[in-house]
Design a protein around this motif. Sequence first.
Motif, mmCIF file in Angstrom:
data_model
loop_
_atom_site.group_PDB
_atom_site.id
_atom_site.type_symbol
_atom_site.label_atom_id
_atom_site.label_comp_id
_atom_site.label_asym_id
_atom_site.label_seq_id
_atom_site.Cartn_x
_atom_site.Cartn_y
_atom_site.Cartn_z
ATOM 1 N N ALA A 82 -17.334 45.393 -4.301
ATOM 2 C CA ALA A 82 -16.910 43.702 -4.117
ATOM 3 C C ALA A 82 -16.861 43.363 -2.679
ATOM 4 O O ALA A 82 -17.442 42.376 -2.453
ATOM 5 C CB ALA A 82 -15.472 43.660 -4.678
ATOM 6 N N GLU B 294 -6.838 41.401 -5.193
ATOM 7 C CA GLU B 294 -6.315 41.911 -6.499
ATOM 8 C C GLU B 294 -6.633 43.175 -6.749
ATOM 9 O O GLU B 294 -5.758 44.246 -7.008
ATOM 10 C CB GLU B 294 -6.771 40.976 -7.609
ATOM 11 N N LEU B 295 -8.002 43.669 -6.132
ATOM 12 C CA LEU B 295 -8.207 45.023 -6.443
ATOM 13 C C LEU B 295 -7.371 45.883 -5.371
ATOM 14 O O LEU B 295 -7.038 47.104 -5.853
ATOM 15 C CB LEU B 295 -9.734 45.087 -5.959
ATOM 16 N N GLU C 297 -10.150 38.128 -5.566
ATOM 17 C CA GLU C 297 -10.670 39.180 -6.301
ATOM 18 C C GLU C 297 -10.405 40.500 -5.440
ATOM 19 O O GLU C 297 -9.867 41.395 -5.783
ATOM 20 C CB GLU C 297 -12.165 38.838 -6.503
ATOM 21 N N SER D 9 -17.936 37.996 -4.214
ATOM 22 C CA SER D 9 -16.479 38.263 -4.405
ATOM 23 C C SER D 9 -15.824 37.381 -3.508
ATOM 24 O O SER D 9 -16.083 36.913 -2.323
ATOM 25 C CB SER D 9 -16.354 39.830 -3.890
ATOM 26 N N THR D 10 -14.520 36.879 -4.162
ATOM 27 C CA THR D 10 -13.705 36.131 -3.495
ATOM 28 C C THR D 10 -12.808 36.908 -2.707
ATOM 29 O O THR D 10 -12.612 38.084 -3.135
ATOM 30 C CB THR D 10 -12.908 34.987 -4.350
#
Length: 58
Positions: free
Chosen positions: A24, A37-38, A34, A30-31
Amino acid sequence: MSLQAHLNELQAKHKALEAELAEAMNHPASTDAEIAELKRKKLRIKDEITRLQQPHAA
């Protein structure tokens, strides 16, 4: 499920998230949300692994 089996499963999930996070971070679509969160998921799993590995955790 035994403690060791649970730890092995968590370690496998942690490793998979690490790979997903690396992908990502190298993917321009990919933001930041995101990626964050990962990172949170990876940290939660790492914390659980650490907690389960402590001698008094049983």
